[in-house]
Design a protein around this motif. Structure first.
Motif, PDB file in Angstrom:
ATOM      1  N   GLN A  94       0.831  -1.197   0.000  1.00 22.19           N
ATOM      2  CA  GLN A  94       0.000   0.000   0.000  1.00 22.19           C
ATOM      3  C   GLN A  94       0.871   1.255   0.000  1.00 22.19           C
ATOM      4  N   SER A  95       1.870   1.288   0.840  1.00 26.44           N
ATOM      5  CA  SER A  95       2.759   2.445   0.932  1.00 26.44           C
ATOM      6  C   SER A  95       3.506   2.680  -0.384  1.00 26.44           C
ATOM      7  N   LEU A  98       1.034   3.925  -3.062  1.00 28.65           N
ATOM      8  CA  LEU A  98       0.646   5.326  -2.849  1.00 28.65           C
ATOM      9  C   LEU A  98       1.752   6.288  -3.265  1.00 28.65           C
ATOM     10  N   ASP A  99       3.001   5.945  -2.974  1.00 29.59           N
ATOM     11  CA  ASP A  99       4.124   6.788  -3.399  1.00 29.59           C
ATOM     12  C   ASP A  99       4.174   6.892  -4.926  1.00 29.59           C
ATOM     13  N   SER A 102       1.280   8.992  -6.295  1.00 30.76           N
ATOM     14  CA  SER A 102       1.545  10.417  -6.067  1.00 30.76           C
ATOM     15  C   SER A 102       2.494  10.975  -7.131  1.00 30.76           C
ATOM     16  N   GLU A 121      -2.408   1.975  -9.249  1.00 33.84           N
ATOM     17  CA  GLU A 121      -3.732   2.036  -8.610  1.00 33.84           C
ATOM     18  C   GLU A 121      -4.292   0.630  -8.374  1.00 33.84           C
ATOM     19  N   LEU A 124      -2.524  -0.781  -5.416  1.00 37.73           N
ATOM     20  CA  LEU A 124      -3.118  -0.191  -4.210  1.00 37.73           C
ATOM     21  C   LEU A 124      -4.424  -0.900  -3.873  1.00 37.73           C
ATOM     22  N   GLN A 128      -5.407  -2.907  -0.499  1.00 40.18           N
ATOM     23  CA  GLN A 128      -6.583  -2.557   0.299  1.00 40.18           C
ATOM     24  C   GLN A 128      -7.514  -3.752   0.454  1.00 40.18           C
ATOM     25  N   GLU A 136     -12.660   0.918  -0.475  1.00 40.38           N
ATOM     26  CA  GLU A 136     -11.508   1.692  -0.933  1.00 40.38           C
ATOM     27  C   GLU A 136     -10.839   0.998  -2.114  1.00 40.38           C
ATOM     28  N   ALA A 140     -10.190   2.556  -5.885  1.00 44.87           N
ATOM     29  CA  ALA A 140      -8.886   2.577  -6.554  1.00 44.87           C
ATOM     30  C   ALA A 140      -8.944   1.801  -7.868  1.00 44.87           C
TER      31      ALA A 140
END
Length: 195
Positions: A94-95, A98-99, A102, A121, A124, A128, A136, A140
């Motif tokens: 997940q981390s 997300l990076d 972004s 995505e 991610l 999730q 969530e 995504a």
């Protein structure tokens, strides 16, 4: 890797490394592919070793998209997200996802990378799903499917996400809606002539 042939992927990446220049994008990408193949095989130690080697090679990379056949830190982060999923480490996946998301969302034309964004995505969403966050995950996943470039590989990964969502959260209305959307997109892709 996505054809469920991790040994073939590991062999191909290892052979490529034997002939690739020691520095540069080819070496970085191939070392990252070794890490991913090791993760897909469930070899956490092999993944960690190759991921460390990849990270050591990454000091000269740009943060984001630098061309189709170039390597960048966001791409390596996305590779790591997939690897963490294979190693059943959803928080780390997940981390990393997300990076990467972004970074990819910060790009402006002509450097946008819609397929790479969609892959991140979907990673991610898979993280999730594993973390018990189906709504969530659906959001995504739908974001990935709403991108500019919908290709077979993205729909295939979305189908995998749909199977995971259905397996873990079969009674969720959002999961049913997601599965219907993916099925419709698969039908559209299959009926669209290749140009």
């Amino acid at each position: 890797l996505y054809d469920n042939r991790p040994l073939d992927a590991l062999t191909a990446a290892t052979r490529g490394l034997a002939v690739a220049p020691r520095s540069g994008d080819a070496s970085i990408r191939l070392t990252a592919q070794v890490a991913r193949a090791q993760a897909c095989l469930g070899n956490a130690e092999g993944f960690a070793d190759a991921a460390r080697r990849t990270e050591a090679l990454c000091s000269s990379l740009t943060v984001c998209w630098s061309g189709l056949f170039r390597a960048d830190k966001a791409q390596i982060g996305s590779f790591n997200a997939s690897s963490y999923l294979w190693l059943d480490r959803p928080r780390e996946a997940q981390s990393a996802a997300l990076d990467s998301i972004s970074h990819y969302r910060s790009l402006e034309a002509p450097a946008v990378a819609p397929t790479r964004l969609a892959v991140a995505e979907l990673d991610l969403a898979l993280a999730q799903t594993a973390l018990g966050e189906p709504d969530e995950a659906v959001r995504a996943g739908l974001s990935a499917l709403g991108g500019e470039r919908l290709v077979h590989a993205i729909v295939g990964r979305a189908e995998y996400l749909g199977r995971e969502l259905r397996r873990r959260h079969p009674a969720r209305p959002s999961v049913t809606e997601f599965l219907e959307r993916v099925h419709g997109l698969r039908n559209t892709l299959e009926s669209t002539p290749v140009r």
